[in-house]
Design a protein around this motif. Structure first.
Motif, PDB file in Angstrom:
ATOM      1  N   THR A   1       0.862  -1.189   0.000  1.00 28.60           N
ATOM      2  CA  THR A   1       0.000   0.000   0.000  1.00 28.60           C
ATOM      3  C   THR A   1       0.887   1.223   0.000  1.00 28.60           C
ATOM      4  O   THR A   1       2.068   1.159   0.351  1.00 28.60           O
ATOM      5  N   GLY A   2       0.278   2.367  -0.408  1.00 30.99           N
ATOM      6  CA  GLY A   2       1.023   3.629  -0.367  1.00 30.99           C
ATOM      7  C   GLY A   2       1.453   4.117  -1.737  1.00 30.99           C
ATOM      8  O   GLY A   2       2.112   5.157  -1.846  1.00 30.99           O
ATOM      9  N   ILE A   3       1.102   3.390  -2.801  1.00 31.75           N
ATOM     10  CA  ILE A   3       1.427   3.824  -4.163  1.00 31.75           C
ATOM     11  C   ILE A   3       0.096   4.051  -4.882  1.00 31.75           C
ATOM     12  O   ILE A   3      -0.690   3.112  -5.072  1.00 31.75           O
ATOM     13  N   ALA A   4      -0.147   5.271  -5.274  1.00 31.54           N
ATOM     14  CA  ALA A   4      -1.451   5.641  -5.847  1.00 31.54           C
ATOM     15  C   ALA A   4      -1.684   5.006  -7.206  1.00 31.54           C
ATOM     16  O   ALA A   4      -2.771   4.506  -7.508  1.00 31.54           O
ATOM     17  N   ASP A   5      -0.659   4.996  -8.041  1.00 28.58           N
ATOM     18  CA  ASP A   5      -0.821   4.466  -9.390  1.00 28.58           C
ATOM     19  C   ASP A   5      -0.835   2.938  -9.326  1.00 28.58           C
ATOM     20  O   ASP A   5       0.103   2.307  -8.826  1.00 28.58           O
ATOM     21  N   GLU A   6      -1.920   2.333  -9.833  1.00 27.40           N
ATOM     22  CA  GLU A   6      -2.091   0.893  -9.721  1.00 27.40           C
ATOM     23  C   GLU A   6      -1.004   0.118 -10.451  1.00 27.40           C
ATOM     24  O   GLU A   6      -0.488  -0.885  -9.956  1.00 27.40           O
ATOM     25  N   MET A   7      -0.644   0.581 -11.642  1.00 28.93           N
ATOM     26  CA  MET A   7       0.383  -0.123 -12.391  1.00 28.93           C
ATOM     27  C   MET A   7       1.726  -0.062 -11.676  1.00 28.93           C
ATOM     28  O   MET A   7       2.450  -1.058 -11.598  1.00 28.93           O
ATOM     29  N   GLN A   8       2.024   1.119 -11.135  1.00 31.07           N
ATOM     30  CA  GLN A   8       3.279   1.246 -10.390  1.00 31.07           C
ATOM     31  C   GLN A   8       3.263   0.362  -9.129  1.00 31.07           C
ATOM     32  O   GLN A   8       4.267  -0.247  -8.758  1.00 31.07           O
ATOM     33  N   ARG A   9       2.090   0.266  -8.480  1.00 24.28           N
ATOM     34  CA  ARG A   9       1.991  -0.580  -7.288  1.00 24.28           C
ATOM     35  C   ARG A   9       2.217  -2.046  -7.640  1.00 24.28           C
ATOM     36  O   ARG A   9       2.925  -2.775  -6.940  1.00 24.28           O
ATOM     37  N   LEU A  10       1.615  -2.485  -8.768  1.00 22.72           N
ATOM     38  CA  LEU A  10       1.794  -3.875  -9.187  1.00 22.72           C
ATOM     39  C   LEU A  10       3.253  -4.158  -9.554  1.00 22.72           C
ATOM     40  O   LEU A  10       3.792  -5.227  -9.255  1.00 22.72           O
ATOM     41  N   ASP A  11       3.901  -3.182 -10.211  1.00 21.98           N
ATOM     42  CA  ASP A  11       5.317  -3.352 -10.545  1.00 21.98           C
ATOM     43  C   ASP A  11       6.166  -3.448  -9.274  1.00 21.98           C
ATOM     44  O   ASP A  11       7.095  -4.266  -9.185  1.00 21.98           O
ATOM     45  N   ALA A  12       5.834  -2.605  -8.284  1.00 25.01           N
ATOM     46  CA  ALA A  12       6.594  -2.638  -7.024  1.00 25.01           C
ATOM     47  C   ALA A  12       6.374  -3.967  -6.299  1.00 25.01           C
ATOM     48  O   ALA A  12       7.298  -4.529  -5.697  1.00 25.01           O
ATOM     49  N   GLN A  13       5.146  -4.493  -6.331  1.00 23.19           N
ATOM     50  CA  GLN A  13       4.876  -5.790  -5.705  1.00 23.19           C
ATOM     51  C   GLN A  13       5.665  -6.896  -6.393  1.00 23.19           C
ATOM     52  O   GLN A  13       6.241  -7.776  -5.741  1.00 23.19           O
ATOM     53  N   TYR A  14       5.708  -6.857  -7.738  1.00 28.57           N
ATOM     54  CA  TYR A  14       6.465  -7.866  -8.479  1.00 28.57           C
ATOM     55  C   TYR A  14       7.947  -7.780  -8.124  1.00 28.57           C
ATOM     56  O   TYR A  14       8.606  -8.804  -7.907  1.00 28.57           O
ATOM     57  N   ALA A  15       8.480  -6.558  -8.081  1.00 21.77           N
ATOM     58  CA  ALA A  15       9.897  -6.393  -7.741  1.00 21.77           C
ATOM     59  C   ALA A  15      10.189  -6.916  -6.330  1.00 21.77           C
ATOM     60  O   ALA A  15      11.234  -7.530  -6.074  1.00 21.77           O
ATOM     61  N   THR A  16       9.258  -6.677  -5.401  1.00 24.63           N
ATOM     62  CA  THR A  16       9.432  -7.164  -4.028  1.00 24.63           C
ATOM     63  C   THR A  16       9.418  -8.685  -3.984  1.00 24.63           C
ATOM     64  O   THR A  16      10.212  -9.326  -3.285  1.00 24.63           O
ATOM     65  N   GLU A  17       8.495  -9.297  -4.732  1.00 23.33           N
ATOM     66  CA  GLU A  17       8.444 -10.755  -4.779  1.00 23.33           C
ATOM     67  C   GLU A  17       9.742 -11.341  -5.340  1.00 23.33           C
ATOM     68  O   GLU A  17      10.260 -12.345  -4.840  1.00 23.33           O
ATOM     69  N   GLN A  18      10.288 -10.687  -6.377  1.00 22.00           N
ATOM     70  CA  GLN A  18      11.541 -11.161  -6.953  1.00 22.00           C
ATOM     71  C   GLN A  18      12.684 -11.062  -5.939  1.00 22.00           C
ATOM     72  O   GLN A  18      13.549 -11.932  -5.874  1.00 22.00           O
ATOM     73  N   GLU A  19      12.684  -9.974  -5.170  1.00 28.26           N
ATOM     74  CA  GLU A  19      13.733  -9.805  -4.161  1.00 28.26           C
ATOM     75  C   GLU A  19      13.649 -10.897  -3.097  1.00 28.26           C
ATOM     76  O   GLU A  19      14.664 -11.469  -2.679  1.00 28.26           O
ATOM     77  N   VAL A  20      12.424 -11.254  -2.656  1.00 26.79           N
ATOM     78  CA  VAL A  20      12.272 -12.283  -1.627  1.00 26.79           C
ATOM     79  C   VAL A  20      12.560 -13.671  -2.191  1.00 26.79           C
ATOM     80  O   VAL A  20      13.041 -14.554  -1.465  1.00 26.79           O
ATOM     81  N   GLU A  21      12.305 -13.872  -3.464  1.00 23.55           N
ATOM     82  CA  GLU A  21      12.583 -15.167  -4.072  1.00 23.55           C
ATOM     83  C   GLU A  21      14.077 -15.395  -4.276  1.00 23.55           C
ATOM     84  O   GLU A  21      14.518 -16.530  -4.421  1.00 23.55           O
ATOM     85  N   ARG A  22      14.855 -14.330  -4.256  1.00 21.93           N
ATOM     86  CA  ARG A  22      16.298 -14.466  -4.464  1.00 21.93           C
ATOM     87  C   ARG A  22      16.892 -15.368  -3.382  1.00 21.93           C
ATOM     88  O   ARG A  22      16.609 -15.221  -2.205  1.00 21.93           O
ATOM     89  N   GLY A  23      17.739 -16.302  -3.782  1.00 18.93           N
ATOM     90  CA  GLY A  23      18.207 -17.309  -2.826  1.00 18.93           C
ATOM     91  C   GLY A  23      19.687 -17.331  -2.582  1.00 18.93           C
ATOM     92  O   GLY A  23      20.213 -18.347  -2.141  1.00 18.93           O
ATOM     93  N   ASP A  24      20.387 -16.238  -2.810  1.00 22.25           N
ATOM     94  CA  ASP A  24      21.831 -16.265  -2.562  1.00 22.25           C
ATOM     95  C   ASP A  24      22.118 -16.086  -1.067  1.00 22.25           C
ATOM     96  O   ASP A  24      21.216 -15.927  -0.251  1.00 22.25           O
ATOM     97  N   ALA A  25      23.405 -16.092  -0.725  1.00 20.40           N
ATOM     98  CA  ALA A  25      23.815 -16.080   0.682  1.00 20.40           C
ATOM     99  C   ALA A  25      23.444 -14.794   1.400  1.00 20.40           C
ATOM    100  O   ALA A  25      23.409 -14.763   2.635  1.00 20.40           O
TER     101      ALA A  25
END
Length: 653
Positions: free
Chosen positions: A308-332
């Motif tokens: 939450t906190g991003i007014a533009d829906e497309m930008q919010r969805l992009d930020a959610q995707y980027a966050t998911e990618q960061e959490v999926e990262r499995g390095d040390a």
């Protein structure tokens, strides 16, 4: 008559004896036997008493380091050799030297060994004395834990179990699952959260259109019960495997979307059905075992972010995707590695607490009865896990035991005693126990020596004994005699003292050899009079009966009985004193290995009610005092150790 002048015994006279023997070294030829645990030999002053006999080396009550078959040089001193017509040591005639010292080369015998010195004065008076000492290849200092006395073995079923989540645990896995379902796993993920804002590795020069530039993890939660299991690996490690249904992370995210638009948001990231793997290694820290994480990972799992906190829906969805990618990262350096490390440390702390707290049932201080009526002899019992052996199908813990007497240095009414330590003849087997049961425990007979020694240190074999408290069977069988206690005149009072602890050695098929050496001063009707002192050495043949942790010892007979009585005692009175000494020796052997012997230390794993993880107290889901113990198991004897084998079950107070 031996031509020698009367002298005063002293340390100086003994040094003269060494010179007279033509040796610059006071030690006997066998260095082990020579090391008798004393700083100096002090020969007491007998004042020229022609009936006096002193045990010089080994001294009466000495603890000698050696083994059966070792040569031993025995030395005694006479009070007035000018009045002595003949001297015999163990039946062999010997001649005093110029200083009134007599000696003989003997062969050591493990356990309590007694040497008889018999003198005949010029006027025909006969006198005998017993010099008793302990012989053992090793002594265990009472203030230090003796390693190798107890072995606890957990098989595959006791490690992995069925994976229940209730206080009725039957395996280490049950303990981990129960504790993880309460708060241990949650605390592990909480300590795994990195502190403060985290900057992911730079994606330059080819960054995706949406990527996280900074992320802060503020809290974590587990939804559902983690399904973790414990096993052992072929590399000597303890393995943690399982699945966590759902992990939720509270985040604050700074991201770049549409290649060049910075945005900020807060929200939650969920990881569903994530697999857990960790590898723990048992190492030694400060003389005790500790678990160290050598590898940990979180694998797979579906990741979803809600921001939450991003007014533009497309930008919010992009930020959610980027966050998911960061959490999926499995390095040390990823959040997955941090969370896995925290969980492994938390579970490792739990296992370390449970495995490291192997202890017998009961308080650490046991109040045992003294041989003196109405008095007690408290001893302390401590167990410490000192070593482990991990294989794919078992976890073996080697436990050290300490038996000591609190306050034995004096003060508080406790007796002042010094000792070389408990005589040790055997330790627990280093090999795994052959059994098909989930768990097994082996206890060395060395704990009998430790317990008997501690009881002796605590003053348990000192004081006034009431004759009506002396317990004996209808018949006491001894060498060359069978004594009916009710046919022997008893004294009115017995003052009992022992210069050595009782020594019990376990043999084949439950046979037990019990050695004792003591002095008893009697008062009462003839032949006791106002004060008659006898010195007694005895070996009792006994056997173990019963199948519990506190088996019963039955004394069958005295296979050795030696009694020194005052000079001038008539043959009739000598028989009475010897008969009552047999009764008293039987009583001592029965008492020391019965009422005065604590239960065998069949250790269990203590599951704490709470544990401390990174400074926070966390509940385990188990009641205080819960123990994982081998249940309903019979005691068997294998070599010189006791064994039990059976299921591992949780026992609550």
């Amino acid at each position: 008559m031996y031509r020698s002048s009367c002298f005063t015994w002293s340390l100086i006279s003994f040094s003269f004896f060494l010179v007279a023997c033509g040796s610059d070294d006071p030690a006997p030829s066998d260095a082990a036997i020579a090391d008798a645990g004393t700083d100096a030999l002090v020969i007491p002053d007998a004042g020229g008493d022609p009936l006096a006999i002193a045990c010089v080396a080994p001294a009466h009550g000495e603890m000698v380091l050696g083994s059966t078959g070792d040569p031993i040089r025995f030395v005694a001193a006479l009070g007035d050799p000018t009045a002595v017509a003949s001297v015999r040591i163990e039946g062999e005639a010997v001649t005093p030297d110029a200083f009134g010292l007599v000696s003989r080369d003997l062969v050591a015998r493990e356990g309590i060994q007694s040497v008889e010195i018999a003198i005949t004065l010029e006027d025909g008076t006969e006198r005998t004395e017993l010099c008793s000492f302990a012989v053992a290849p090793r002594y265990a200092e009472a203030s230090e834990a003796l390693e190798g006395t107890v072995l606890l073995q957990l098989g595959t079923e006791a490690i992995r179990g069925e994976g229940g989540t209730s206080p009725d645990a039957t395996s280490l896995t049950d303990v981990v699952r129960t504790a993880s379902s309460t708060s241990v796993a949650a605390r592990g993920f909480a300590i795994g959260l990195p502190a403060g804002p985290q900057t992911p590795p730079s994606c330059e020069p080819e960054c995706p259109s949406a990527h996280v530039t900074r992320i802060t993890y503020s809290a974590s939660r587990i939804v559902g019960d983690p399904m973790l299991s414990i096993s052992t690996g072929d590399t000597g490690s303890i393995l943690i495997n399982g699945v966590v249904p759902r992990i939720e992370l509270d985040v604050a995210v700074d991201a770049m979307v549409a290649f060049e638009v910075p945005v900020s948001a807060t929200g939650t990231v969920s990881i569903v059905d994530v697999m857990v793997y960790a590898e723990l290694e048992i190492t030694e820290v400060g003389g005790e075992l500790a678990l160290v994480t050598v590898r940990s990972d979180l694998y797979g799992g579906g990741v979803s972010a809600s921001l939450t906190g991003i007014a533009d829906e497309m930008q919010r969805l992009d930020a959610q995707y980027a966050t998911e990618q960061e959490v999926e990262r499995g390095d040390a350096l990823s959040i997955r590695a941090e969370l896995a490390g925290g969980l492994a440390d938390a579970v490792g702390t739990l296992i370390d607490e449970v495995v490291g707290a192997a202890a017998p049932e009961g308080p650490s201080t046991r109040v045992l009865p003294s041989i003196t009526s109405g008095t007690s002899a408290p001893i302390e019992i401590e167990t410490v896990v000192r070593a482990s052996q991990v294989s794919p199908d078992s976890l073996v813990l080697r436990v050290a035991t300490r038996y000591d007497a609190p306050g034995r240095g004096g003060g508080g009414g406790a007796p002042t005693r010094t000792s070389r330590g408990a005589p040790i003849y055997a330790l627990a087997s280093v090999a795994p126990i052959e059994t098909e049961t989930p768990a097994a425990i082996a206890v060395s007979s060395a704990v009998l020596s430790q317990a008997l020694h501690a009881h002796w240190l605590a003053g348990g074999l000192e004081g006034v004994v009431a004759p009506d408290m002396v317990v004996a069977p209808d018949m006491v069988v001894a060498p060359d005699m069978v004594v009916a206690p009710d046919m022997v005149v008893a004294p009115d009072m017995i003052r009992f003292t022992s210069a050595l602890p009782v020594i019990a050695r376990l043999g084949d098929a439950g046979a037990l050899s019990i050695g004792a050496s003591f002095e008893a001063t009697f008062a009462g009707p003839a032949p006791y009079g106002e004060s008659t002192t006898v010195r007694v050495s005895a070996i009792a043949d006994a056997r173990l009966t019963g199948t519990g942790a506190d088996p019963t010892v039955v004394v069958d007979r005295l296979s050795e009985l030696r009694v020194s009585v005052p000079a001038g005692t008539s043959e009739s009175d000598r028989r009475t004193l010897r008969s009552y000494a047999a009764i008293l020796a039987h009583h001592l052997a029965t008492f020391a290995t019965g009422d005065a012997m604590p239960a065998l230390p069949f250790v269990g794993l203590v599951v704490p009610e709470t544990i401390t993880i990174d400074g926070a107290s966390v509940a385990t889901g188990f009641a205080a005092g819960t123990r994982l113990s081998v249940s309903d198991a019979d005691v068997s004897l294998v070599g010189s150790q006791f064994q039990i084998a059976g299921d591992l079950v949780a026992i609550t107070p």
